[in-house]
Design an enzyme around this catalytic site. Structure first.
Site, PDB file in Angstrom:
ATOM      1  N   TYR A   1      -7.440 -11.051   5.949  1.00 28.45           N
ATOM      2  CA  TYR A   1      -6.315 -10.363   5.299  1.00 28.45           C
ATOM      3  C   TYR A   1      -6.776  -9.014   4.729  1.00 28.45           C
ATOM      4  CZ  TYR A   1      -2.350  -9.648   2.095  1.00 28.45           C
ATOM      5  OH  TYR A   1      -1.254  -9.136   1.427  1.00 28.45           O
TER       6      TYR A   1
ATOM      7  N   SER B   1      -1.833  -3.382   0.845  1.00 31.31           N
ATOM      8  CA  SER B   1      -2.133  -4.265  -0.291  1.00 31.31           C
ATOM      9  C   SER B   1      -3.320  -3.686  -1.037  1.00 31.31           C
ATOM     10  CB  SER B   1      -2.497  -5.659   0.214  1.00 31.31           C
ATOM     11  OG  SER B   1      -3.017  -6.443  -0.846  1.00 31.31           O
TER      12      SER B   1
ATOM     13  N   LYS C   1      -5.443  -5.247   5.860  1.00 32.40           N
ATOM     14  CA  LYS C   1      -4.724  -4.343   4.953  1.00 32.40           C
ATOM     15  C   LYS C   1      -5.453  -3.007   4.802  1.00 32.40           C
ATOM     16  CE  LYS C   1      -1.146  -6.942   4.097  1.00 32.40           C
ATOM     17  NZ  LYS C   1       0.195  -6.550   4.526  1.00 32.40           N
TER      18      LYS C   1
HETATM   19  N1  LIG Z   1       2.906 -11.388  -2.488  1.00 31.17           N
HETATM   20  C1  LIG Z   1       1.871 -10.643  -2.776  1.00 31.17           C
HETATM   21  O1  LIG Z   1       1.166 -10.865  -3.773  1.00 31.17           O
HETATM   22  C2  LIG Z   1       1.520  -9.481  -1.903  1.00 31.17           C
HETATM   23  C3  LIG Z   1       0.570  -8.568  -2.381  1.00 31.17           C
HETATM   24  C4  LIG Z   1       0.239  -7.472  -1.589  1.00 31.17           C
HETATM   25  C5  LIG Z   1       0.827  -7.310  -0.352  1.00 31.17           C
HETATM   26  N2  LIG Z   1       1.738  -8.238   0.086  1.00 31.17           N
HETATM   27  C6  LIG Z   1       2.300  -8.009   1.404  1.00 31.17           C
HETATM   28  O2  LIG Z   1       3.708  -7.882   1.284  1.00 31.17           O
HETATM   29  C7  LIG Z   1       4.327  -8.285   2.515  1.00 31.17           C
HETATM   30  C8  LIG Z   1       5.417  -9.293   2.211  1.00 31.17           C
HETATM   31  O3  LIG Z   1       4.815 -10.385   1.559  1.00 31.17           O
HETATM   32  P1  LIG Z   1       5.644 -11.493   0.773  1.00 31.17           P
HETATM   33  O4  LIG Z   1       4.833 -11.852  -0.416  1.00 31.17           O
HETATM   34  O5  LIG Z   1       7.039 -11.068   0.606  1.00 31.17           O
HETATM   35  O6  LIG Z   1       5.522 -12.692   1.828  1.00 31.17           O
HETATM   36  P2  LIG Z   1       6.580 -13.826   2.239  1.00 31.17           P
HETATM   37  O7  LIG Z   1       5.754 -14.835   2.973  1.00 31.17           O
HETATM   38  O8  LIG Z   1       7.382 -14.254   1.075  1.00 31.17           O
HETATM   39  O9  LIG Z   1       7.535 -13.066   3.256  1.00 31.17           O
HETATM   40  C9  LIG Z   1       7.050 -12.585   4.481  1.00 31.17           C
HETATM   41  C10 LIG Z   1       8.187 -12.528   5.482  1.00 31.17           C
HETATM   42  O10 LIG Z   1       7.631 -12.048   6.728  1.00 31.17           O
HETATM   43  C11 LIG Z   1       8.082 -12.870   7.783  1.00 31.17           C
HETATM   44  N3  LIG Z   1       7.087 -12.874   8.856  1.00 31.17           N
HETATM   45  C12 LIG Z   1       5.849 -13.442   8.856  1.00 31.17           C
HETATM   46  N4  LIG Z   1       5.263 -13.273  10.049  1.00 31.17           N
HETATM   47  C13 LIG Z   1       6.137 -12.587  10.828  1.00 31.17           C
HETATM   48  C14 LIG Z   1       6.107 -12.123  12.160  1.00 31.17           C
HETATM   49  N5  LIG Z   1       5.055 -12.365  12.965  1.00 31.17           N
HETATM   50  N6  LIG Z   1       7.181 -11.449  12.651  1.00 31.17           N
HETATM   51  C15 LIG Z   1       8.263 -11.236  11.865  1.00 31.17           C
HETATM   52  N7  LIG Z   1       8.352 -11.663  10.587  1.00 31.17           N
HETATM   53  C16 LIG Z   1       7.297 -12.330  10.075  1.00 31.17           C
HETATM   54  C17 LIG Z   1       8.245 -14.260   7.162  1.00 31.17           C
HETATM   55  O11 LIG Z   1       9.116 -15.078   7.940  1.00 31.17           O
HETATM   56  C18 LIG Z   1       8.799 -13.899   5.786  1.00 31.17           C
HETATM   57  O12 LIG Z   1      10.205 -13.821   5.790  1.00 31.17           O
HETATM   58  C19 LIG Z   1       3.203  -8.802   3.395  1.00 31.17           C
HETATM   59  O13 LIG Z   1       2.776  -7.798   4.277  1.00 31.17           O
HETATM   60  C20 LIG Z   1       2.112  -9.123   2.391  1.00 31.17           C
HETATM   61  O14 LIG Z   1       0.840  -9.100   2.971  1.00 31.17           O
HETATM   62  C21 LIG Z   1       2.105  -9.298  -0.655  1.00 31.17           C
END
Ligand SMILES: NC(=O)c1ccc[n+]([C@@H]2O[C@H](COP(=O)([O-])OP(=O)(O)OC[C@H]3O[C@@H](n4cnc5c(N)ncnc54)[C@H](O)[C@@H]3O)[C@@H](O)[C@H]2O)c1
Length: 258
Positions: free
Chosen positions: A165, A150, A169
Site C-alpha cells: 500500500y 495517502s 501511494k
Molecule cells: N481511510 C483512510 O484512512 C485513508 C487514508 C489515506 C488514503 N485513503 C485512500 O482513500 C481512498 C478511499 O478509501 P476509503 O477509506 O474511502 O475506502 P473504502 O474501502 O471505504 O472505499 C473504497 C471504494 O472503492 C471501491 N473499489 C475498491 N476497489 C475497486 C476497484 N478495483 N474498482 C473500482 N472500485 C473499487 C470500493 O468498492 C469502495 O466503494 C483509497 O484510495 C484509500 O487508499 C484512505
C-alpha cells in the site's frame, strides 16, 4: 455570482468519482454535488454505487449516474467512460479515488497480494487518468484531476505493516506530478490529496487498539472524517486552484509533521 460561489463553485461541471459508492468517495461526491456538480460514480460495487448515486441526486437535485466497473480493467474503464460521456453530455473533472489495502509484513505478502494492491491503487489510477485525460485533450476541455494518494506515500505506517500500500501511494504522488507536467500545456491540472487516518469502511475492520494508537500518534488526537477531505478536493478542482498543478495536499491532523 457572490465571491464564495466564484471561489468554489463547480456549477455546470460534471465529475467522475471512482470508488464513490462509499467512504471518502461518497462523502466527497455529496459535497461536490452540493457546490453544483453532476456526478458519475465508477465502483466495483455496482449496487452500492447506484444507491449512492440515487441518494445524491435526491439530496442535491442534480444529475447522477453510476457504473459497476473495476478500475483495473482498462477496456471496461474506457467503455464506461464513453457511456458516461454519452449519458451526461460531457465530463470535466475526475476524483480518482478507488483504492484498497492489504496489511501484511513483506515476507508474508504473496506476489498475487502485492500485484493486487499495485493493480488497484496505481494501475487503476493510471488507467482512469490516462483515458480521461485523452478524452479531455481530444475534446479541448480544460479539466482537472485529483488523485487520492495517502500520507503512507511519505511515511511508513505502524503498528500495521503494509509495504504494498505504502509503495502504491508513493507512486500515485509521483504519477500525479508526472502527468501534471505532461498536461499543463492543455490547461489540465492534476493534483493529489494525501489523507492521514480517516475513519471509513477501509479502516473500520482494523483492531481497535491499533486505531486508538493511530489517534494517539496524531497531533489532533483523533481520526479524520471522510467529509473533512471534501473542501480540499473542491478547492483543487475549482478555479481557486487555477495556478495549482502537480501538488500534494496533506490532510492528516498533523500526523506527518512529527
Ligand atoms: N481511510 C483512510 O484512512 C485513508 C487514508 C489515506 C488514503 N485513503 C485512500 O482513500 C481512498 C478511499 O478509501 P476509503 O477509506 O474511502 O475506502 P473504502 O474501502 O471505504 O472505499 C473504497 C471504494 O472503492 C471501491 N473499489 C475498491 N476497489 C475497486 C476497484 N478495483 N474498482 C473500482 N472500485 C473499487 C470500493 O468498492 C469502495 O466503494 C483509497 O484510495 C484509500 O487508499 C484512505
Amino acid at each position: 455570482m457572490g465571491m464564495l460561489e466564484e471561489l468554489f463553485s463547480l456549477q455546470n461541471k460534471t465529475i467522475l468519482v471512482t470508488g464513490g459508492a462509499r467512504g471518502i468517495g461518497k462523502a466527497v461526491a455529496h459535497r461536490v454535488a452540493a457546490v453544483g456538480a453532476d456526478i458519475v460514480i465508477f465502483d466495483l460495487n455496482g449496487k452500492a454505487a447506484a444507491e449512492t448515486a440515487d441518494e445524491i441526486a435526491k439530496e442535491h437535485n442534480c444529475r447522477t449516474t453510476s457504473f459497476e466497473v473495476d478500475v483495473t480493467d482498462y477496456e471496461a474503464v474506457g467503455k464506461c467512460l464513453k457511456l458516461a460521456v454519452e449519458h451526461m453530455g460531457k465530463i470535466d473533472l475526475l476524483f480518482n479515488n478507488a483504492g484498497i489495502v492489504i496489511q501484511k509484513p513483506v515476507i508474508e505478502t504473496t506476489p498475487e497480494e502485492w500485484n493486487k494492491v499495485i493493480d488497484v491503487n496505481l494501475n487503476g489510477v493510471y488507467y482512469v487518468a490516462q483515458q480521461f485525460g485523452k478524452y479531455l485533450i481530444e475534446n479541448n476541455i480544460k479539466g482537472a484531476i485529483v488523485n487520492t494518494a495517502s500520507m503512507s506515500g511519505t511515511i511508513v505506517n505502524y503498528p500495521q505493516l503494509q509495504a504494498s500500500y505504502n509503495t502504491s501511494k508513493a507512486a500515485v504522488v509521483h504519477l500525479t506530478k508526472s502527468i501534471a507536467y505532461e498536461w499543463a500545456p492543455y490547461d489540465i491540472r492534476v493534483n493529489c490529496i494525501s489523507p492521514g487516518y480517516i475513519f471509513t469502511e477501509l479502516t473500520s475492520f482494523v483492531r481497535e487498539d491499533w486505531r486508538d494508537q493511530w489517534a494517539e500518534s496524531t497531533p489532533m488526537k483523533r481520526l479524520g472524517k471522510p467529509e473533512e477531505l471534501a473542501g480540499a478536493v473542491i478547492y483543487l478542482l475549482s478555479d481557486s486552484a487555477s495556478f495549482v498543478t502537480g501538488s500534494e495536499l496533506v490532510i492528516d491532523g498533523g500526523f506527518t509533521i512529527i
